[in-house]
Design an enzyme around this catalytic site. Sequence first.
Site, PDB file in Angstrom:
ATOM      1  N   ASP A  25       0.800  -1.201  -0.047  1.00  0.00           N
ATOM      2  CA  ASP A  25       0.042   0.051  -0.070  1.00  0.00           C
ATOM      3  C   ASP A  25       1.004   1.155  -0.058  1.00  0.00           C
ATOM      4  O   ASP A  25       0.402   2.379  -0.552  1.00  0.00           O
ATOM      5  CB  ASP A  25      -1.232  -0.080   1.065  1.00  0.00           C
ATOM      6  CG  ASP A  25      -0.337  -0.538   2.596  1.00  0.00           C
ATOM      7  OD1 ASP A  25       0.833  -0.905   2.835  1.00  0.00           O
ATOM      8  OD2 ASP A  25      -1.219  -0.397   3.591  1.00  0.00           O
TER       9      ASP A  25
ATOM     10  N   GLY B  92       1.689   0.479   6.461  1.00  0.00           N
ATOM     11  CA  GLY B  92       3.103   0.779   6.817  1.00  0.00           C
ATOM     12  C   GLY B  92       4.147   0.353   5.751  1.00  0.00           C
ATOM     13  O   GLY B  92       3.772  -0.541   4.832  1.00  0.00           O
TER      14      GLY B  92
END
Length: 559
Positions: free
Chosen positions: A447, A476
Amino acid sequence: MNSEKQSRQWAHGADMVVGQLEAQGVKQVFGIPGAKIDKVFDSLLDSSIEIIPVRHEANAAFMAAAVGRLTGKAGVALVTSGPGCSNLITGIATANSEGDPVVALGGAVKRADKAKLVHQSMDTVAMFSPVTKYSVEVSSPDAIAEVVSNAFRAAEHGRPGGAFVSLPQDIVDQPATGAILPASGPALMGPAPESAINDVAKLIEKAKNPVILLGLMASQPANSAALRKLLEKSRIPVTSTYQAAGAVNQEHFTRFAGRVGLFNNQAGDRLLHLADLIICIGYSPVEYEPSMWNSGDATLVHIDVLPAYEERNYVPDLELVGDIAETLNLLANRIDRKLELSQRASEILVDRQHQRDLLDRRGASLNQFALHPLRIVRAMQDIVNNDVTLTVDMGSFHIWIARYLYSFRARQVMISNGQQTMGVALPWAIGAWLVNPGRKVVSVSGDGGFLQSSMELETAVRLNANVLHIIWVDNGYNMVAIQEEKKYQRLSGVEFGPVDFKAYADAFGAKGFAVESAEALEPTLRAAMDVDGPAVVAIPVDYSDNPLLMGQLHLSQIL
């Protein structure tokens, strides 16, 4: 016909630039226009070349790099002056490190304004020089064809890489006189000297634990085919860097110890440490640091189109410099017997095969949610068949995929390891799809990396590119996090907030999916694969086993 008869008057230098691109066989140009380069964009409208506007200049270079890696002909990025060029640098530096042929054309202020404080004035030639094989400004309209032609030659020949051409505004706007140069074919090289090939054959005959280490250049189709002949004749165990994915076919898979890179703890690393002879084929130290795998105890052979880039831990005892495929074919012809594996080498390869079988049998049984990385890899293996191309971004997922997802087609998988650049996967996928629109492309990112180039979803939708992008979601920068935790026992700067990626994809006009349970993983991936056009799947991932990646991870610890 001599060059004098071919010479003609061009209304604008831009027309001559485009004429030279057509002569090079360029099919598409990726970029963003601006005032200093817009005449070239205008000239492209009257050509056979497709203009593909992108949403960020770095992504133009990534798309061009995918074209270059998969075709062998340089992809082209075209951007304006100043920040248009500076935004491009990451993409060109990545292509240069990865061995992908790319020619970048950048606008520049008029030659008369170079010493003035005018907007978008930069010394772009100096900026690109350290990260390309060739960086030149066109200083005269008469030099347009020569400079552009030589940029392609530099990008495509030897170990491929990046080339940059600066085009001042007055050069492209004003009339030009000159001839288009014909595209040169590949510079044909012969094999390495016969005496040196004979010397390597003798080393192979005497070796007890020889190992082949494959680099990027070994995955070129002709080189991969010749490698298969060498493996058939010799049965030498083989390992590879991430960039050489797919160079070993299924027939020789039992002697393939998997890929090596980043952390020195793989089956291939153990074979390299055991070796008394290491034969590096198409390898560059940028792919995997020699200090990580070369103990200095083995005889080292370098086979490539270029002499070795020597460093303290990479000083070959013998170099076979020449056409890789021809050299490998001749070497194979000089091998009279198949290697009998030592007990230790056999144990390493058998254990590696057992781990593959274990993942195949039991990977789908990892039912926690968020999902274990091996469960996702196992599910991806089912959809990445031989007809699918896979592009892989940078992050923790990249290690899991590089280690445990296999392929048998040269250059089926694109992985970044030279610069380890985040954000490459989606633009690479778009470029790969343009090379072969009939072939599905799967790209994968975390992500964090996805949002560095996710604006190109609009480009994929505009082109109706048949691309499935898979996002491993953990909120993260986890690859950094596991290293920080090991070094400092705490984390810094690695956490960020969630995004609804299904809604995000839908907002761009792509088809969005979200995996919401362990049982939904495989059916959701199959549904996304069935979409004819851009699709995005978000998969929550549990990275709690990531620290094991830095040690001697055996899959029996997990499965």
